[in-house]
Design an enzyme around this catalytic site. Structure first.
Site, mmCIF file in Angstrom:
data_model
loop_
_atom_site.group_PDB
_atom_site.id
_atom_site.type_symbol
_atom_site.label_atom_id
_atom_site.label_comp_id
_atom_site.label_asym_id
_atom_site.label_seq_id
_atom_site.Cartn_x
_atom_site.Cartn_y
_atom_site.Cartn_z
ATOM 1 N N HIS A 125 -11.795 40.275 60.385
ATOM 2 C CA HIS A 125 -10.486 39.342 59.831
ATOM 3 C C HIS A 125 -11.021 37.675 59.524
ATOM 4 C CE1 HIS A 125 -9.969 37.405 63.848
ATOM 5 N NE2 HIS A 125 -9.784 38.468 64.242
ATOM 6 N N CYS A 147 -12.739 41.229 68.019
ATOM 7 C CA CYS A 147 -12.924 41.460 66.611
ATOM 8 C C CYS A 147 -14.040 40.558 66.070
ATOM 9 C CB CYS A 147 -11.659 40.926 65.945
ATOM 10 S SG CYS A 147 -10.191 41.716 66.333
#
Length: 172
Positions: A125, A147
């Site tokens: 992301h 992430c």
């Protein structure tokens, strides 16, 4: 058409044009297919490949405890192994995100053997949309919960280039 009608039409068109939010975060891509994504955690690099050829290379940030394979929810680790890109979220709390198919059956079994949950929601992301979170991310290395984070410009490019079903290999 009389001058008054033309003037009102032109003013309305310009007024609507002023309401646009600027350039779209959704880009298009017409180059070679991305056949795999490789994440090298140690080098802090993400590579988009067409077979053996590197199409793009990006610097990245990881989870707050980057060494080792993610095993349980909340450990701050980024997974290692081979997974798939399996979803995308245009309304993420980050500037776009694409999902990684962690946890797989083996990940679930290992966590269950420890009496824990494996965690999930692992994505590539962009930067946080929330200003306070964005400031923190700007001053801290490896700021995610597990992430892979890239810049907003980079996630826009990745989002356009990488399709669901693409293999992603995460290396130590």
């Amino acid at each position: 058409m009389d001058r008054r009608t033309f003037g009102l039409g032109a003013a309305a068109t310009l007024g609507l044009a002023g309401c646009s939010s600027g350039p779209s975060k959704f880009r298009s891509y017409n180059g070679p297919e991305v056949t795999s994504v490789v994440v090298n955690k140690g080098a802090r690099k993400v590579y988009l490949l067409h077979h053996e050829d590197v199409l793009r290379e990006y610097d990245m940030e990881l989870g707050f405890a980057p060494l080792g394979h993610k095993q349980i929810e909340g450990d701050g680790k980024t997974p290692e192994g081979t997974y798939l890109i399996d979803r995308r979220n245009p309304n993420s709390r980050y500037h776009l995100s694409i999902g990684i198919s962690y946890p797989n059956g083996q990940d679930r079994a290992k966590a269950a053997a420890m009496g824990k949950k494996p965690g999930g929601e692992i994505f590539i992301h962009g930067e946080p949309n929330n200003a306070k979170e964005r400031k923190r991310a700007a001053r801290v290395d490896d700021w995610t919960a597990g992430c892979i984070a890239v810049t907003n410009d980079e996630i826009e490019e990745i989002y356009a280039m990488v399709r669901d079903g693409t293999v992603i290999t995460l290396r130590p």
